[in-house]
Design a protein around this motif. Structure first.
Motif, PDB file in Angstrom:
ATOM      1  N   GLN A  63       0.839  -1.207   0.000  1.00  0.00           N
ATOM      2  CA  GLN A  63       0.000   0.000   0.000  1.00  0.00           C
ATOM      3  C   GLN A  63       0.871   1.253   0.000  1.00  0.00           C
ATOM      4  OE1 GLN A  63      -3.030   0.146   2.980  1.00  0.00           O
ATOM      5  NE2 GLN A  63      -4.035  -1.706   2.278  1.00  0.00           N
ATOM      6  N   ASP A  64       1.932   1.230   0.825  1.00  0.00           N
ATOM      7  CA  ASP A  64       2.832   2.393   0.890  1.00  0.00           C
ATOM      8  C   ASP A  64       3.522   2.607  -0.457  1.00  0.00           C
ATOM      9  OD1 ASP A  64       2.132   2.784   3.479  1.00  0.00           O
ATOM     10  OD2 ASP A  64       3.988   2.003   4.359  1.00  0.00           O
ATOM     11  N   ASP A  65       3.886   1.499  -1.070  1.00  0.00           N
ATOM     12  CA  ASP A  65       4.555   1.554  -2.363  1.00  0.00           C
ATOM     13  C   ASP A  65       3.630   2.181  -3.413  1.00  0.00           C
ATOM     14  OD1 ASP A  65       6.943   0.797  -3.646  1.00  0.00           O
ATOM     15  OD2 ASP A  65       5.809  -0.708  -4.765  1.00  0.00           O
ATOM     16  N   PHE A  66       2.385   1.749  -3.416  1.00  0.00           N
ATOM     17  CA  PHE A  66       1.393   2.264  -4.367  1.00  0.00           C
ATOM     18  C   PHE A  66       1.168   3.763  -4.125  1.00  0.00           C
ATOM     19  CE2 PHE A  66      -3.350   2.062  -5.699  1.00  0.00           C
ATOM     20  CZ  PHE A  66      -3.048   2.385  -7.004  1.00  0.00           C
ATOM     21  N   ARG A  67       1.063   4.137  -2.839  1.00  0.00           N
ATOM     22  CA  ARG A  67       0.846   5.547  -2.492  1.00  0.00           C
ATOM     23  C   ARG A  67       2.021   6.401  -3.004  1.00  0.00           C
ATOM     24  NH1 ARG A  67      -0.391   4.601   2.335  1.00  0.00           N
ATOM     25  NH2 ARG A  67      -2.647   4.842   2.220  1.00  0.00           N
ATOM     26  N   ALA A  68       3.229   5.918  -2.732  1.00  0.00           N
ATOM     27  CA  ALA A  68       4.422   6.676  -3.158  1.00  0.00           C
ATOM     28  C   ALA A  68       4.495   6.765  -4.680  1.00  0.00           C
ATOM     29  CB  ALA A  68       5.679   5.997  -2.610  1.00  0.00           C
ATOM     30  N   SER A  69       4.089   5.695  -5.354  1.00  0.00           N
ATOM     31  CA  SER A  69       4.152   5.701  -6.822  1.00  0.00           C
ATOM     32  C   SER A  69       3.142   6.685  -7.405  1.00  0.00           C
ATOM     33  CB  SER A  69       3.859   4.295  -7.368  1.00  0.00           C
ATOM     34  OG  SER A  69       4.887   3.424  -6.973  1.00  0.00           O
ATOM     35  N   LEU A  70       1.932   6.725  -6.822  1.00  0.00           N
ATOM     36  CA  LEU A  70       0.920   7.671  -7.317  1.00  0.00           C
ATOM     37  C   LEU A  70       1.403   9.105  -7.129  1.00  0.00           C
ATOM     38  CD1 LEU A  70      -2.275   5.925  -5.910  1.00  0.00           C
ATOM     39  CD2 LEU A  70      -1.827   6.358  -8.337  1.00  0.00           C
ATOM     40  N   ARG A  71       2.060   9.371  -5.990  1.00  0.00           N
ATOM     41  CA  ARG A  71       2.523  10.734  -5.719  1.00  0.00           C
ATOM     42  C   ARG A  71       3.707  11.118  -6.616  1.00  0.00           C
ATOM     43  NH1 ARG A  71       3.960  12.056  -0.169  1.00  0.00           N
ATOM     44  NH2 ARG A  71       2.533  13.809  -0.040  1.00  0.00           N
ATOM     45  N   ALA A  72       4.427  10.096  -7.087  1.00  0.00           N
ATOM     46  CA  ALA A  72       5.598  10.352  -7.942  1.00  0.00           C
ATOM     47  C   ALA A  72       5.238  10.385  -9.426  1.00  0.00           C
ATOM     48  CB  ALA A  72       6.638   9.258  -7.707  1.00  0.00           C
ATOM     49  N   ALA A  73       4.011   9.989  -9.735  1.00  0.00           N
ATOM     50  CA  ALA A  73       3.650   9.824 -11.153  1.00  0.00           C
ATOM     51  C   ALA A  73       3.549  11.179 -11.863  1.00  0.00           C
ATOM     52  CB  ALA A  73       2.320   9.082 -11.248  1.00  0.00           C
ATOM     53  N   TYR A  74       3.677  11.117 -13.165  1.00  0.00           N
ATOM     54  CA  TYR A  74       3.497  12.313 -13.989  1.00  0.00           C
ATOM     55  C   TYR A  74       2.019  12.455 -14.345  1.00  0.00           C
ATOM     56  CZ  TYR A  74       8.563  12.430 -14.328  1.00  0.00           C
ATOM     57  OH  TYR A  74       9.897  12.506 -14.019  1.00  0.00           O
ATOM     58  N   ARG A  75       1.635  13.624 -14.749  1.00  0.00           N
ATOM     59  CA  ARG A  75       0.277  13.885 -15.237  1.00  0.00           C
ATOM     60  C   ARG A  75       0.274  13.768 -16.763  1.00  0.00           C
ATOM     61  NH1 ARG A  75      -1.531  17.978 -11.111  1.00  0.00           N
ATOM     62  NH2 ARG A  75      -2.138  16.576  -9.417  1.00  0.00           N
ATOM     63  N   PRO A  76      -0.893  13.462 -17.345  1.00  0.00           N
ATOM     64  CA  PRO A  76      -0.949  13.350 -18.810  1.00  0.00           C
ATOM     65  C   PRO A  76      -0.376  14.580 -19.524  1.00  0.00           C
ATOM     66  CG  PRO A  76      -2.975  12.528 -17.855  1.00  0.00           C
ATOM     67  CD  PRO A  76      -2.173  13.087 -16.711  1.00  0.00           C
ATOM     68  N   GLU A  77      -0.699  15.779 -19.017  1.00  0.00           N
ATOM     69  CA  GLU A  77      -0.199  16.973 -19.717  1.00  0.00           C
ATOM     70  C   GLU A  77       1.333  17.072 -19.611  1.00  0.00           C
ATOM     71  OE1 GLU A  77      -2.369  16.898 -17.225  1.00  0.00           O
ATOM     72  OE2 GLU A  77      -1.942  18.424 -15.680  1.00  0.00           O
ATOM     73  N   GLU A  78       1.902  16.548 -18.515  1.00  0.00           N
ATOM     74  CA  GLU A  78       3.364  16.558 -18.381  1.00  0.00           C
ATOM     75  C   GLU A  78       3.995  15.552 -19.356  1.00  0.00           C
ATOM     76  OE1 GLU A  78       3.278  17.665 -13.584  1.00  0.00           O
ATOM     77  OE2 GLU A  78       3.468  15.583 -14.219  1.00  0.00           O
ATOM     78  N   VAL A  79       3.335  14.412 -19.503  1.00  0.00           N
ATOM     79  CA  VAL A  79       3.886  13.397 -20.414  1.00  0.00           C
ATOM     80  C   VAL A  79       3.732  13.862 -21.867  1.00  0.00           C
ATOM     81  CG1 VAL A  79       3.735  10.989 -21.167  1.00  0.00           C
ATOM     82  CG2 VAL A  79       3.470  11.559 -18.748  1.00  0.00           C
ATOM     83  N   ARG A  80       2.611  14.546 -22.165  1.00  0.00           N
ATOM     84  CA  ARG A  80       2.452  15.083 -23.536  1.00  0.00           C
ATOM     85  C   ARG A  80       3.590  16.053 -23.842  1.00  0.00           C
ATOM     86  NH1 ARG A  80      -3.280  15.095 -22.435  1.00  0.00           N
ATOM     87  NH2 ARG A  80      -4.113  13.248 -23.455  1.00  0.00           N
TER      88      ARG A  80
END
Ligand SMILES: C[S@@+](CC[C@H](N)C(=O)[O-])C[C@H]1O[C@@H](n2cnc3c(N)ncnc32)[C@H](O)[C@@H]1O
Length: 233
Positions: free
Chosen positions: A182-199
Motif C-alpha cells: 500500500q505504501d509503495d502504491f501511495r508513493a508511486s501515485l505521488r511520484a507519477a506524472y500527469r498526462p499533460e506533463e507526459v504530452r
C-alpha cells in the motif's frame, strides 16, 4: 496536500522487503491488461521477433508478453540487481529462459550499451516512467532501441490531484494488500506524472506525432503508437 508537483520516490526498488512484496503481489489484472492493451491496439505484434521491456522489474509483465508473443525473443532491462534476481527466478520457473533474457542496465544508458542490445520491433514498459527523475531518458531510450516501424507501448500511473484522491485510489485498488505494498502504491501515485506533463515530454522528444497518450483508467495512462522515426545514430 495538493499534488501540483510530483513527490519523487527512489528510482530503484532495492529494499529487500519491498522488492519481494512487489514480486509476489498479484498484479495479474493490471499486468495482463498491459499485454491485452498492446495486442488490441497493435494485433500484428503477435508475430514480433524482438521485444524489449524497459524497467522490467521482477519480470511478470515480461513473462506475460513472452507468452502472448510466442515467436519473440524478449529482453527485459532493469537497473535493480534484486529485481533482476527475482525476475530471473520467475523466468526460470516458467520455463521461458530459452527466449527471455534479463539485462542489467540503468537508464539513461550509454549509446554503446543500447547498441549492443540491437533494435526491437516492440518496446514495452510498465510503471518505469514515474521512477525517473529525468523522464527524457525513457523517451530517448525508446528512440534508440526501436527499429523503424516498431510498436511502442508505455503504461504508467497518473498523479492524482491531492493526497485525498491518492488515499481513495489506495482504498479502491489495494485495500487487501500488505502495508508495504500500500505504501509503495501511495508513493508511486505521488511520484507519477500527469498526462499533460507526459504530452510535453513527447513533444520535447519529437514523438508526439507518432505516439498518442490515452488515459485508460482512474490511475493509468498509455502512450502507444508505431514509430517510423529513423532512430538517432
Ligand atoms: C514499479 S517497478 C515496475 C516493474 C515492472 N515493469 C512491472 O510492471 O512490474 C519499476 C522498476 O523500474 C526500475 N528502474 C527504476 N529506475 C530505473 C532506471 N533508471 N533504469 C532502469 N531501471 C529502472 C526499478 O528497478 C524497478 O524494477
Amino acid at each position: 496536500m495538493r499534488l501540483d508537483e510530483r513527490v519523487p520516490e527512489p528510482e530503484l526498488m532495492e529494499e529487500p522487503a519491498q522488492a519481494r512484496a512487489y514480486s509476489e503481489a498479484d498484479f495479474a489484472e493490471a499486468h495482463q491488461g498491459v499485454v491485452d492493451g498492446l495486442l488490441q491496439r497493435h494485433p500484428h505484434v503477435v508475430g514480433a521477433k524482438r521485444v524489449v521491456d524497459l524497467g522490467c522489474g521482477p519480470a511478470d509483465v515480461t513473462a506475460r508478453v513472452a507468452r502472448a508473443l510466442p515467436a519473440a525473443e524478449v529482453v527485459g532491462v532493469d537497473a535493480g540487481a534484486r529485481m533482476l534476481a527475482l525476475g530471473r527466478e520467475r523466468i526460470d520457473r516458467l520455463g521461458l529462459a530459452d527466449r527471455v533474457r534479463l539485462v542489467a542496465l540503468r537508464l539513461p544508458a550509454a549509446p554503446a550499451a543500447l547498441a549492443e542490445l540491437g533494435r526491437f520491433d516492440v518496446v514495452v514498459s510498465n510503471s518505469l516512467l514515474h521512477h525517473l527523475a529525468e523522464p527524457a531518458a525513457l523517451w530517448r531510450t525508446v528512440q534508440q532501441l526501436a527499429a523503424p516501424g516498431a510498436v511502442v507501448h508505455v503504461v504508467d500511473l497518473l498523479r492524482p490531484v491531492d493526497d485525498d484522491a491518492v488515499d481513495e485510489l489506495v482504498a479502491t485498488h489495494a485495500a487487501g494488500e500488505s502495508v508495504v505494498l500500500q505504501d509503495d502504491f501511495r508513493a508511486s501515485l505521488r511520484a507519477a506524472y500527469r498526462p499533460e506533463e507526459v504530452r510535453r515530454q513527447l513533444v520535447d522528444a519529437g514523438l508526439d506525432e507518432e505516439l498518442e497518450l490515452v488515459v485508460v483508467a482512474d490511475r493509468h495512462m498509455v502512450v502507444t503508437g508505431v514509430l517510423h522515426h529513423r532512430p538517432p545514430a
